[in-house]
Design an enzyme around this catalytic site. Structure first.
Site, PDB file in Angstrom:
ATOM      1  CB  THR A  33      -0.962   0.007   1.203  1.00  0.00           C
ATOM      2  OG1 THR A  33      -0.231  -0.248   2.409  1.00  0.00           O
ATOM      3  CG2 THR A  33      -2.039  -1.057   1.031  1.00  0.00           C
ATOM      4  CE  LYS A  45       0.466  -3.353   3.393  1.00  0.00           C
ATOM      5  NZ  LYS A  45      -0.293  -2.422   4.347  1.00  0.00           N
ATOM      6  CB  THR A  49       0.021  -2.039  11.554  1.00  0.00           C
ATOM      7  OG1 THR A  49      -0.317  -1.769  12.895  1.00  0.00           O
ATOM      8  CG2 THR A  49      -1.182  -1.850  10.677  1.00  0.00           C
TER       9      THR A  49
END
Length: 378
Positions: A150, A176, A187
């Site tokens: 992202t 990621k 996260t």
């Protein structure tokens, strides 16, 4: 044990990545990882009480099944805070992929990452699944590792190979993550694949040990997301002697831990807007958990993080964070040592004179660019 920074899938694994149209940029946004044979699975999830629909579905599948063959991941949409409709979309994704692969839907693990609160564009995903499967190859990991990104600026990938009684065992990990990073899985999404022949119990124990010393020891902004997952598949095709909790276990854990720690450090190095990679070590604590508590309080202090960005030697902020941790530390017992602040990598060492335990946490500085990225992310 040899560490490689280029992803190479173990025996029996394939991957692919395509652009299905979730991202407006047209970049890759749908990834598939596939094992030619059923593989054992071990998974860990976010501690956030608001968990995304894919996590809820995966937990259900894991209760009835321990053998998996596919992991599908979309980026650009988290499929979280989407209620029963989101859960239905996640399940339909597994049904559609299972139909093309000719496997059970319960043999598919589903993952999403991106914006929270928006319905998954399911038709785009379903329309791309056939091409996603047709393009599977061992070299497809290069597309898959980019399709899960992202706000990441680079793909996180690492491979460890080790020999066991003449058999080469491979562990490959991709991840990621760059923002909303806090312990309890940081996260991020992380997918690890191995051809090791290992028992279910040993696989689960190894993953927990490895995550506790890696992803649960990094923080960028102290924010915990809703989709954090670490997934480990083992298909046994290396043909090594069986790894059990009391046999051949330590070598496997060392190798898996190396994969997890390298990926965790990459996530911190890619922290949104960051200019500094910071290692905080707290020692002479009564226990590991006490040392970690202190280190995290320092790492999550915005005053500390902005001081590191400004190369400001105001180490009173470190002392204040130690005291704010809740650990009963005496002022006279605190010793602080910090490496030069004009470097890209900074080491902070804190001694508290309470025992013989230590913990290491990795973090980054807090910059104007971080504020800009997250003010505009939608």
């Amino acid at each position: 044990m040899k560490i490689h920074k280029k992803a190479i899938l173990p025996l029996g694994f394939q991957a692919n990545g395509v652009a299905c149209g979730i991202k407006k940029s047209g970049k890759l946004d749908l990834a598939l990882f596939y094992s030619n044979v059923p593989a054992k699975a071990a998974c860990l999830w976010t501690a956030n009480k608001i968990s995304a629909a894919p996590i809820q579905l995966n937990k259900r599948y894991l209760r009835i099944n321990k053998q998996f063959q596919a992991i599908i991941v979309n980026s650009g949409n988290a499929n979280c805070f989407t209620g029963l409709a989101g859960l239905s979309d996640a399940e339909e994704t597994s049904v559609s992929l299972a139909g093309v692969l000719n496997i059970k839907k319960e043999a598919v693990l589903v993952n999403s990452t991106g914006i929270i609160g928006r319905r998954l564009p399911l038709p785009k995903i379903k329309n791309a699944i056939k091409d996603l499967v047709l393009g599977l190859s061992r070299g497809g990991i290069d597309k898959a590792k980019r399709a899960i990104m992202t706000t990441d600026t680079f793909a996180k990938e690492v491979v460890v190979k080790f020999s066991m009684a003449g058999k080469i065992v491979t562990i490959c990990g991709v991840a990621k993550g760059a923002g909303m990073i806090a312990p309890d899985l940081a996260t991020m999404l992380c997918f690890i694949f191995t051809d090791a022949f290992i028992t279910q119990g040993a696989l689960e124990k190894a993953l927990k040990v490895s995550v506790d010393s890696s992803f649960n020891c990094i923080t960028i902004d102290g924010c915990m997301s809703t989709n954090d997952s670490v997934m480990l598949l083992a298909n046994g095709l290396a043909g090594n002697d069986l790894i059990e909790t009391n046999k051949n276990f330590n070598l496997f854990v060392q190798s898996l831990s190396a994969v997890c720690l390298e990926l965790a450090k990459m996530i911190v190095r890619d922290a949104e807007g960051a200019t500094k990679f910071i290692r905080i070590k707290v020692d002479k604590a009564k226990s590991f958990s006490e040392a970690k508590k202190i280190a995290l309080c320092i790492a999550n202090s915005n005053l500390f993080k902005t001081a590191m960005y400004g190369e400001n030697p105001n180490f009173g902020r470190i002392a204040a964070a130690v005291g704010a941790s809740g650990v009963d530390v005496k002022e006279k017992d605190i010793k602080i040592k910090v490496s030069p602040l004009n470097k890209k990598e900074i080491n902070v060492d804190v001694s508290v004179k309470r025992g013989n335990s230590c913990a290491v946490i990795y973090t980054s500085d807090l910059t104007l660019e971080y504020v800009k990225i997250n003010a505009e992310y939608n």
